[in-house]
Enzyme design. Structure first.
Site, PDB file in Angstrom:
ATOM      1  N   HIS A  17       0.838  -1.204   0.000  1.00 40.28           N
ATOM      2  CA  HIS A  17       0.000   0.000   0.000  1.00 40.28           C
ATOM      3  C   HIS A  17       0.871   1.251   0.000  1.00 40.28           C
ATOM      4  O   HIS A  17       0.619   2.202  -0.739  1.00 40.28           O
ATOM      5  CB  HIS A  17      -0.881   0.058   1.261  1.00 40.28           C
ATOM      6  CG  HIS A  17      -1.924  -0.984   1.362  1.00 40.28           C
ATOM      7  ND1 HIS A  17      -2.043  -1.787   2.469  1.00 40.28           N
ATOM      8  CD2 HIS A  17      -2.917  -1.348   0.519  1.00 40.28           C
ATOM      9  CE1 HIS A  17      -3.069  -2.599   2.311  1.00 40.28           C
ATOM     10  NE2 HIS A  17      -3.608  -2.355   1.127  1.00 40.28           N
ATOM     11  N   LYS A  41     -18.002  -5.980   6.924  1.00 41.44           N
ATOM     12  CA  LYS A  41     -16.822  -6.738   7.318  1.00 41.44           C
ATOM     13  C   LYS A  41     -16.412  -6.359   8.732  1.00 41.44           C
ATOM     14  O   LYS A  41     -16.466  -5.199   9.098  1.00 41.44           O
ATOM     15  CB  LYS A  41     -15.645  -6.429   6.381  1.00 41.44           C
ATOM     16  CG  LYS A  41     -15.792  -6.976   4.985  1.00 41.44           C
ATOM     17  CD  LYS A  41     -14.795  -6.385   4.027  1.00 41.44           C
ATOM     18  CE  LYS A  41     -13.390  -6.865   4.211  1.00 41.44           C
ATOM     19  NZ  LYS A  41     -12.494  -6.381   3.130  1.00 41.44           N
ATOM     20  N   ARG A  90      -2.337  -5.892  -8.330  1.00 37.78           N
ATOM     21  CA  ARG A  90      -1.300  -6.916  -8.237  1.00 37.78           C
ATOM     22  C   ARG A  90      -1.387  -7.922  -9.368  1.00 37.78           C
ATOM     23  O   ARG A  90      -0.416  -8.583  -9.691  1.00 37.78           O
ATOM     24  CB  ARG A  90      -1.432  -7.658  -6.900  1.00 37.78           C
ATOM     25  CG  ARG A  90      -1.181  -6.784  -5.694  1.00 37.78           C
ATOM     26  CD  ARG A  90      -1.628  -7.475  -4.453  1.00 37.78           C
ATOM     27  NE  ARG A  90      -3.075  -7.715  -4.580  1.00 37.78           N
ATOM     28  CZ  ARG A  90      -3.882  -8.005  -3.585  1.00 37.78           C
ATOM     29  NH1 ARG A  90      -3.411  -8.159  -2.386  1.00 37.78           N
ATOM     30  NH2 ARG A  90      -5.163  -8.157  -3.791  1.00 37.78           N
ATOM     31  N   SER A 127      -3.413  -7.372   2.723  1.00 40.19           N
ATOM     32  CA  SER A 127      -3.701  -7.287   4.153  1.00 40.19           C
ATOM     33  C   SER A 127      -4.251  -8.607   4.678  1.00 40.19           C
ATOM     34  O   SER A 127      -3.867  -9.062   5.756  1.00 40.19           O
ATOM     35  CB  SER A 127      -4.705  -6.166   4.431  1.00 40.19           C
ATOM     36  OG  SER A 127      -4.151  -4.917   4.154  1.00 40.19           O
TER      37      SER A 127
END
Length: 169
Positions: A17, A41, A90, A127
């Site tokens: 990040h 979440k 990514r 993460s």
């Protein structure tokens, strides 16, 4: 002034990040790191903890500010006169996931999205993977700042009822 927004949950913020935020800071006059609330979440860290960790991790960049947000990203950008969203990707899967949101944001408020490919050394770091490896006792310190690694180790120790989490986090 060219202002960009780097959104995410940052639970926790990783060096991947930070690479994207730093690269964005070199391209824009100001970067707002938008730490998202996600009612759907349950994060490892609450919103205030994540904002504080991100702010500390970005403290060396004077043109980077950190704010919590909820609701539509496009509206957050419009309210702050941000012309661009910067997202790190990514893989092709990340791009495929992010592209429809980028198009919707553009339709809603005209905000553009800039995709930055992850640096090779961070292209596998997320993460959620960091949290999982740390919870199983793996060493995740190469992927986090020292302060974030310590916070993660403390949080996992609190959850497991001990203070000696193996592997530094």
């Amino acid at each position: 002034m060219a202002r960009a927004v780097c959104p995410g949950s940052f639970d926790p913020i990783t060096r991947g990040h930070l690479d994207v935020i730093g690269r964005a800071a070199r391209q824009f006059d100001e970067v707002l790191v938008a730490v998202g609330r996600n009612a759907g979440k349950r994060g490892l860290f609450d919103i205030d903890e994540r904002v504080a960790m991100v702010a500390e991790a970005c403290a060396d960049w004077p043109t980077v500010r950190v704010e919590a947000f909820d609701g539509l990203l496009a509206e957050f950008c419009a309210a702050r006169d941000a012309s661009c969203v910067v997202k790190g990707v990514r893989s092709a899967a990340d791009y495929d996931y992010e592209l429809p949101m980028a198009r919707m944001n553009a339709r809603l408020t005209g905000v553009e999205t800039l995709f930055l490919p992850a640096a090779p050394e961070w292209s596998f770091v997320s993460s959620s993977l960091v949290r999982e490896v740390a919870a199983l006792g793996g060493d995740v310190t190469p992927y986090l700042t020292p302060a974030v690694a310590a916070a993660l180790a403390d949080r996992l120790a609190d959850r497991h009822g001990d203070r000696d989490t193996p592997g530094g986090g």
